[in-house]
Design an enzyme around this catalytic site. Sequence first.
Site, mmCIF file in Angstrom:
data_model
loop_
_atom_site.group_PDB
_atom_site.id
_atom_site.type_symbol
_atom_site.label_atom_id
_atom_site.label_comp_id
_atom_site.label_asym_id
_atom_site.label_seq_id
_atom_site.Cartn_x
_atom_site.Cartn_y
_atom_site.Cartn_z
ATOM 1 N N HIS A 101 -0.012 -14.428 19.122
ATOM 2 C CA HIS A 101 -0.387 -13.615 17.959
ATOM 3 C C HIS A 101 0.657 -12.556 17.612
ATOM 4 O O HIS A 101 0.744 -12.113 16.483
ATOM 5 C CB HIS A 101 -1.784 -12.993 18.128
ATOM 6 C CG HIS A 101 -1.850 -11.877 19.125
ATOM 7 N ND1 HIS A 101 -1.639 -12.062 20.463
ATOM 8 C CD2 HIS A 101 -2.099 -10.561 18.973
ATOM 9 C CE1 HIS A 101 -1.762 -10.903 21.088
ATOM 10 N NE2 HIS A 101 -2.040 -9.979 20.209
ATOM 11 N N ALA A 151 -8.349 0.619 31.505
ATOM 12 C CA ALA A 151 -7.707 1.252 30.360
ATOM 13 C C ALA A 151 -8.611 2.276 29.655
ATOM 14 O O ALA A 151 -8.165 3.327 29.235
ATOM 15 C CB ALA A 151 -7.249 0.181 29.371
ATOM 16 N N TYR A 160 14.979 10.981 41.648
ATOM 17 C CA TYR A 160 14.725 9.541 41.828
ATOM 18 C C TYR A 160 13.572 9.320 42.795
ATOM 19 O O TYR A 160 12.711 8.473 42.576
ATOM 20 C CB TYR A 160 15.993 8.851 42.351
ATOM 21 C CG TYR A 160 15.905 7.341 42.301
ATOM 22 C CD1 TYR A 160 16.447 6.634 41.227
ATOM 23 C CD2 TYR A 160 15.274 6.622 43.315
ATOM 24 C CE1 TYR A 160 16.370 5.255 41.172
ATOM 25 C CE2 TYR A 160 15.178 5.242 43.263
ATOM 26 C CZ TYR A 160 15.722 4.557 42.188
ATOM 27 O OH TYR A 160 15.633 3.192 42.131
ATOM 28 N N ASP A 201 -10.140 -3.222 35.532
ATOM 29 C CA ASP A 201 -9.135 -3.030 34.488
ATOM 30 C C ASP A 201 -9.629 -1.809 33.709
ATOM 31 O O ASP A 201 -10.599 -1.878 32.971
ATOM 32 C CB ASP A 201 -9.055 -4.289 33.617
ATOM 33 C CG ASP A 201 -8.119 -4.117 32.431
ATOM 34 O OD1 ASP A 201 -7.658 -2.982 32.193
ATOM 35 O OD2 ASP A 201 -7.860 -5.115 31.739
ATOM 36 N N PHE A 218 -8.892 -9.201 29.263
ATOM 37 C CA PHE A 218 -7.998 -8.873 28.141
ATOM 38 C C PHE A 218 -6.872 -9.910 28.087
ATOM 39 O O PHE A 218 -6.549 -10.545 29.081
ATOM 40 C CB PHE A 218 -7.442 -7.455 28.299
ATOM 41 C CG PHE A 218 -6.575 -7.069 27.136
ATOM 42 C CD1 PHE A 218 -7.118 -6.950 25.869
ATOM 43 C CD2 PHE A 218 -5.216 -6.873 27.294
ATOM 44 C CE1 PHE A 218 -6.320 -6.635 24.779
ATOM 45 C CE2 PHE A 218 -4.411 -6.553 26.209
ATOM 46 C CZ PHE A 218 -4.963 -6.442 24.952
ATOM 47 N N ASP A 219 -6.231 -10.064 26.912
ATOM 48 C CA ASP A 219 -5.266 -11.167 26.755
ATOM 49 C C ASP A 219 -4.059 -11.094 27.692
ATOM 50 O O ASP A 219 -3.622 -12.107 28.206
ATOM 51 C CB ASP A 219 -4.831 -11.348 25.288
ATOM 52 C CG ASP A 219 -4.165 -10.126 24.691
ATOM 53 O OD1 ASP A 219 -4.385 -9.031 25.218
ATOM 54 O OD2 ASP A 219 -3.438 -10.259 23.701
ATOM 55 N N LYS A 248 -4.162 4.374 26.784
ATOM 56 C CA LYS A 248 -5.472 4.510 26.127
ATOM 57 C C LYS A 248 -6.124 5.824 26.573
ATOM 58 O O LYS A 248 -5.823 6.870 26.037
ATOM 59 C CB LYS A 248 -6.363 3.314 26.476
ATOM 60 C CG LYS A 248 -6.001 2.034 25.718
ATOM 61 C CD LYS A 248 -4.961 1.222 26.398
ATOM 62 C CE LYS A 248 -4.769 -0.136 25.777
ATOM 63 N NZ LYS A 248 -3.630 -0.851 26.367
HETATM 64 N N1 F0G Z 1 -6.270 -4.138 29.765
HETATM 65 C C1 F0G Z 1 -6.932 -3.838 28.641
HETATM 66 C C2 F0G Z 1 -8.420 -3.793 28.653
HETATM 67 C C3 F0G Z 1 -6.228 -3.577 27.464
HETATM 68 O O1 F0G Z 1 -6.902 -3.295 26.358
HETATM 69 C C4 F0G Z 1 -4.812 -3.613 27.497
HETATM 70 C C5 F0G Z 1 -4.037 -3.363 26.292
HETATM 71 C C6 F0G Z 1 -4.165 -3.914 28.695
HETATM 72 C C7 F0G Z 1 -4.928 -4.165 29.817
HETATM 73 C C8 F0G Z 1 -2.668 -3.980 28.794
HETATM 74 O O2 F0G Z 1 -2.117 -2.726 28.755
HETATM 75 O O3 F0G Z 1 -0.745 -2.649 26.650
HETATM 76 O O4 F0G Z 1 -0.427 -0.986 28.481
HETATM 77 O O5 F0G Z 1 0.303 -3.315 28.780
HETATM 78 N N2 F0G Z 1 -4.526 -3.326 25.146
HETATM 79 C C9 F0G Z 1 -3.843 -2.993 23.917
HETATM 80 C C10 F0G Z 1 -4.796 -3.179 22.766
HETATM 81 C C11 F0G Z 1 -2.534 -3.660 23.715
HETATM 82 O O6 F0G Z 1 -4.350 -3.100 21.617
HETATM 83 O O7 F0G Z 1 -5.999 -3.376 22.998
HETATM 84 P P1 F0G Z 1 -0.672 -2.411 28.124
#
Ligand code: F0G
Length: 458
Positions: free
Chosen positions: A450, A217, A72, A215, A124-125, A258
């Site tokens: 979406h 990823a 843990y 950010d 990102f969304d 990613k």
């Molecule tokens: N930031 C970026 C640039 C992303 O592309 C994503 C996720 C996230 C943050 C959020 O990360 O999914 O691990 O919670 N992108 C995916 C996509 C979902 O299909 O582009 P997550």
Amino acid sequence: MKLPFSESYKIKMVEPLYRSTYREREQWIRDARYNLFNLRSNQVFIDLLTDSGTGAMSDRQWAALMLGDESYAGSSSYYKLKDAIREITGFPYFLPTHQGRAAENVLFSAMIKEGDMVPGNSHFDTTKGHIEYRRAKAIDCTIDEAFDTTLNHPFKGNVDLKKLEKVLKENARDKIPMIIVTITCNSSGGQPVSMKNLRDVRKMADKYEIPVMFDSARFAENAYFIKTREKGFADISIREIVLQMFKNADVMTMSSKKDAIVNMGGFIAMNNKELFDRASIFNILFEGFISYGGMSGRDMNALAQGLYEGTEFDYLETRINQVAYLGKRLKDHGVPVQYPFGGHAIFVDAKRFLPQIPREEFIAQTLAIELYLEGGVRGVEIGTLLADRDPETGENRYPELEMLRLTIPRRVYTRDHMDYVAAALNNVFDRRQDIHKGLKIVKEAPILRHFTVELERD
Ligand code: F0G
């Protein structure tokens, strides 16, 4: 004869695919309410919905799983990951989270409050969602060149410094908790940010005393583009470029699904102990104790290994070349795509593909449905559905770009699969004049609609 390019890995385990008929797909997509997220994966032949968590782990990553320490607190897996993050990003403090948006949730809980402004390059969304959920505002400061898919600009993810400075000048310092730079910039087409731009943002942030968050990823793909496109970096290793990139940030969030090539996981890393302490409280509340934060020990082991593999030049070259190969097959046929090609996906310009469909009828989603029907290929809409409604006016937001994203999972598909995808979309392109009907919303959620939206075709 010069030897041709070839992949830097071979395949040890395979997964069967079902090739469906047009008839079956017509039925399935109707049952799925024209929302590709509602399809079962076995109803999809080639799945380009996302590159997130869909990659193939290596033999070394699977081996690392077996050495996971599930204690843990204080597990060796946690320390292995901490060492990997420090070595690759340079950040001394880190918090594990179960995925990228969880990292956003934890960090923003510690840093963003109602009424704040958060400038960045096409957030990102989920990032935008987490900002707006806190009644703060995400302000897009991407360069205009990003929105012209025909324009050849090597770093379409760059932040427009004039737009950024305007936000920093016009708002009080305590209203701007951070500047977010997304590397690579997913929303504008997997487009990279140059080292020069990262350094310029850093300078401006220092001038106004605002923290910078990356950010991250797809940070490794960003580094690959810096190495191959930016003057002065050709002879510098990916790892060194990554370290130089992160020197310009105070804190990073990571969706490990990613560029770290794992199926689940994320983290926050930072320089500042005080921020680490503040964010730790939210990590414990939302994710789990700070030495696992929503991840099992074995998954942290695989992630540590993935961070090393994801920053190897040969792997990245294979990856980016495969995406570009698909892009070229489409572009050569006349399909309008975001150019130069992005790191993780080919973005098809749906407005130019289907100019006859009005934007109220969801152009990119219409194209995504046509591609699915044609060949069982699942892409994803990056357009009006994804952009949600304006939280204040309740009106649809119409983004500058209506894109169909063909996102390539890492180390999963072959060149023949890319040829198949190109043929399917090229077929749709050849019959594009016969597509007259778009889609209508029947049901939608107030935020991130979406994923669950239900649509109909007359
Ligand atoms: N930031 C970026 C640039 C992303 O592309 C994503 C996720 C996230 C943050 C959020 O990360 O999914 O691990 O919670 N992108 C995916 C996509 C979902 O299909 O582009 P997550």
